[in-house]
Design a protein around this motif. Structure first.
Motif, PDB file in Angstrom:
ATOM      1  N   ASN A  32      78.573  58.644  97.990  1.00 53.16           N
ATOM      2  CA  ASN A  32      78.940  57.263  97.764  1.00 53.16           C
ATOM      3  C   ASN A  32      78.178  56.817  96.520  1.00 53.16           C
ATOM      4  N   LEU A  33      78.820  56.023  95.677  1.00 54.95           N
ATOM      5  CA  LEU A  33      78.228  55.656  94.389  1.00 54.95           C
ATOM      6  C   LEU A  33      78.209  54.150  94.210  1.00 54.95           C
ATOM      7  N   PHE A  34      77.212  53.656  93.510  1.00 57.02           N
ATOM      8  CA  PHE A  34      77.020  52.223  93.362  1.00 57.02           C
ATOM      9  C   PHE A  34      76.525  51.891  91.953  1.00 57.02           C
ATOM     10  N   TRP A  35      76.864  50.697  91.521  1.00 61.61           N
ATOM     11  CA  TRP A  35      76.212  50.064  90.386  1.00 61.61           C
ATOM     12  C   TRP A  35      75.648  48.726  90.852  1.00 61.61           C
ATOM     13  N   GLY A  53      88.929  57.162  97.949  1.00 61.80           N
ATOM     14  CA  GLY A  53      90.180  56.588  97.473  1.00 61.80           C
ATOM     15  C   GLY A  53      90.263  56.534  95.956  1.00 61.80           C
ATOM     16  N   ASP A  54      90.856  55.483  95.453  1.00 60.87           N
ATOM     17  CA  ASP A  54      91.088  55.314  94.010  1.00 60.87           C
ATOM     18  C   ASP A  54      89.774  55.456  93.254  1.00 60.87           C
ATOM     19  N   PRO A  55      89.702  56.420  92.322  1.00 57.73           N
ATOM     20  CA  PRO A  55      88.438  56.617  91.609  1.00 57.73           C
ATOM     21  C   PRO A  55      88.118  55.513  90.607  1.00 57.73           C
ATOM     22  N   LEU A  56      89.059  54.663  90.310  1.00 55.96           N
ATOM     23  CA  LEU A  56      88.805  53.521  89.435  1.00 55.96           C
ATOM     24  C   LEU A  56      88.494  52.312  90.322  1.00 55.96           C
ATOM     25  N   VAL A  57      87.258  51.866  90.223  1.00 53.80           N
ATOM     26  CA  VAL A  57      86.777  50.812  91.113  1.00 53.80           C
ATOM     27  C   VAL A  57      86.541  49.543  90.318  1.00 53.80           C
ATOM     28  N   LYS A  58      87.007  48.453  90.838  1.00 49.32           N
ATOM     29  CA  LYS A  58      86.781  47.159  90.190  1.00 49.32           C
ATOM     30  C   LYS A  58      85.734  46.373  90.983  1.00 49.32           C
ATOM     31  N   GLY A  59      84.836  45.727  90.227  1.00 47.61           N
ATOM     32  CA  GLY A  59      83.791  44.974  90.862  1.00 47.61           C
ATOM     33  C   GLY A  59      83.812  43.513  90.452  1.00 47.61           C
ATOM     34  N   ILE A  60      82.661  42.880  90.618  1.00 49.88           N
ATOM     35  CA  ILE A  60      82.563  41.475  90.283  1.00 49.88           C
ATOM     36  C   ILE A  60      82.370  41.292  88.789  1.00 49.88           C
ATOM     37  N   LYS A  61      82.628  40.088  88.305  1.00 44.18           N
ATOM     38  CA  LYS A  61      82.358  39.679  86.923  1.00 44.18           C
ATOM     39  C   LYS A  61      83.062  40.546  85.892  1.00 44.18           C
ATOM     40  N   GLY A  62      84.190  41.147  86.237  1.00 45.52           N
ATOM     41  CA  GLY A  62      84.979  41.910  85.281  1.00 45.52           C
ATOM     42  C   GLY A  62      84.525  43.335  85.047  1.00 45.52           C
ATOM     43  N   PHE A  63      83.555  43.796  85.810  1.00 43.35           N
ATOM     44  CA  PHE A  63      83.086  45.175  85.669  1.00 43.35           C
ATOM     45  C   PHE A  63      83.988  46.144  86.428  1.00 43.35           C
ATOM     46  N   GLU A  64      84.063  47.365  85.934  1.00 39.80           N
ATOM     47  CA  GLU A  64      84.763  48.430  86.620  1.00 39.80           C
ATOM     48  C   GLU A  64      84.025  49.738  86.369  1.00 39.80           C
ATOM     49  N   ALA A  65      84.299  50.728  87.194  1.00 41.39           N
ATOM     50  CA  ALA A  65      83.685  52.036  87.027  1.00 41.39           C
ATOM     51  C   ALA A  65      84.689  53.096  87.451  1.00 41.39           C
ATOM     52  N   GLU A  66      84.558  54.258  86.825  1.00 42.54           N
ATOM     53  CA  GLU A  66      85.452  55.359  87.148  1.00 42.54           C
ATOM     54  C   GLU A  66      84.649  56.545  87.647  1.00 42.54           C
ATOM     55  N   PHE A  67      85.021  57.036  88.818  1.00 47.35           N
ATOM     56  CA  PHE A  67      84.398  58.215  89.403  1.00 47.35           C
ATOM     57  C   PHE A  67      85.171  59.437  88.929  1.00 47.35           C
ATOM     58  N   ILE A  68      84.511  60.327  88.211  1.00 41.68           N
ATOM     59  CA  ILE A  68      85.106  61.582  87.782  1.00 41.68           C
ATOM     60  C   ILE A  68      84.329  62.691  88.474  1.00 41.68           C
ATOM     61  N   LYS A  69      84.916  63.210  89.524  1.00 38.53           N
ATOM     62  CA  LYS A  69      84.220  64.175  90.366  1.00 38.53           C
ATOM     63  C   LYS A  69      83.849  65.441  89.603  1.00 38.53           C
ATOM     64  N   LYS A  71      83.080  65.829  86.621  1.00 36.95           N
ATOM     65  CA  LYS A  71      81.978  65.602  85.680  1.00 36.95           C
ATOM     66  C   LYS A  71      80.750  65.009  86.358  1.00 36.95           C
ATOM     67  N   PHE A  72      80.802  64.804  87.640  1.00 33.15           N
ATOM     68  CA  PHE A  72      79.704  64.182  88.387  1.00 33.15           C
ATOM     69  C   PHE A  72      79.288  62.868  87.714  1.00 33.15           C
ATOM     70  N   SER A  73      80.280  62.098  87.304  1.00 32.02           N
ATOM     71  CA  SER A  73      79.969  60.884  86.566  1.00 32.02           C
ATOM     72  C   SER A  73      80.563  59.651  87.236  1.00 32.02           C
ATOM     73  N   PHE A  74      79.934  58.520  86.948  1.00 36.24           N
ATOM     74  CA  PHE A  74      80.378  57.226  87.490  1.00 36.24           C
ATOM     75  C   PHE A  74      79.991  56.173  86.454  1.00 36.24           C
ATOM     76  N   ASN A  75      80.721  56.139  85.364  1.00 33.51           N
ATOM     77  CA  ASN A  75      80.383  55.270  84.242  1.00 33.51           C
ATOM     78  C   ASN A  75      80.857  53.840  84.473  1.00 33.51           C
ATOM     79  N   LEU A  76      80.048  52.909  84.047  1.00 31.69           N
ATOM     80  CA  LEU A  76      80.346  51.481  84.192  1.00 31.69           C
ATOM     81  C   LEU A  76      80.964  50.964  82.903  1.00 31.69           C
ATOM     82  N   ARG A  77      81.986  50.114  83.030  1.00 34.65           N
ATOM     83  CA  ARG A  77      82.644  49.583  81.842  1.00 34.65           C
ATOM     84  C   ARG A  77      82.921  48.086  82.014  1.00 34.65           C
TER      85      ARG A  77
END
Lengths: 114, 111
Positions: A32-35, A53-69, A71-77
């Protein structure tokens, strides 16, 4: 042992610029991954989370992150940052085991210039 | 905000003295964590608990011990405080399918 790497220690942007903060983790199983965000003098607050589920996650204040399994990555955008986004940002991972050890990266300080 | 209370919020203590920090929750969450936050190091896990009397070490556990005798309380003890333990300490709680919720933090200064 699980670990989290945040490669950007300090990022400085002008308002309206786009943001991408890197996060890579190491863990041999399901995660499980968090920002989280921490404003000066405050405790950590959740921006977004990924459980499944969907690897593209939307959060509060317009932030989103993509889980790329692969690449073991979870970059915030965020497409357009604001001065109020100035804060420290932390990526975190918890493994799927029952003990649920929650590990944080070292954080990225974001400074947005008006 | 989740029902997490850390006490004390601020403490100044002398080197060599024992110190206990308390984390109290009213959410009945199974998992509890103690972290320390230092500039440039992010949050480093000291100890965590996955149930009453079930605890494990984190990455910076030396010099710290914990106890959890009931669901709502997780105590962090510095047996003999040192200046290197000057830090901000955060408690967090979670459940199996939730994020972690954080307390307000305890600022500890060891002089």
């Amino acid at each position: 042992a699980q670990s989290v790497s945040q490669h950007n220690h300090h990022v400085i942007l002008s308002e309206a610029a786009s943001l991408e903060l890197g996060c890579n983790y190491s863990y041999g199983g399901t995660v499980n991954l968090f920002w989280y965000v921490q404003y000066p003098g405050q405790h950590l607050q959740l921006l977004l989370k990924y459980f499944s589920g969907d690897p593209l996650v939307k959060g509060i204040k317009g932030f989103e992150a993509e889980f790329i399994k692969s690449k073991f990555s979870f970059n915030l955008r965020k497409p357009s940052v604001q001065w109020s986004d100035t804060a420290e940002y932390f990526c975190a991972v918890v493994g799927s085991g029952s003990a649920r050890q929650l590990t944080f990266g070292s954080g990225t300080q974001l400074t947005v210039l008006p | 905000d989740a029902g997490i209370t850390q006490s004390p919020r601020h403490k100044v203590t002398e080197t060599g003295t024992p110190v206990t920090l308390r984390c109290h929750q009213t959410e009945n969450h199974r998992y509890m964590y103690w972290y320390r936050q230092d500039p440039g190091h992010g949050l480093r896990l000291i100890h965590y608990s996955y149930g009453v009397k079930d605890t494990d070490k984190g990455e910076v556990s030396d010099g710290y011990s914990v106890s959890r005798s009931k669901t709502e309380d997780f105590l962090l003890t510095l047996e003999s405080a040192t200046s290197s333990q000057t830090s901000v300490y955060f408690c967090a709680i979670s459940e199996m399918n939730t994020e972690a919720f954080f307390g307000q933090g305890t600022r500890l200064t060891v002089v």
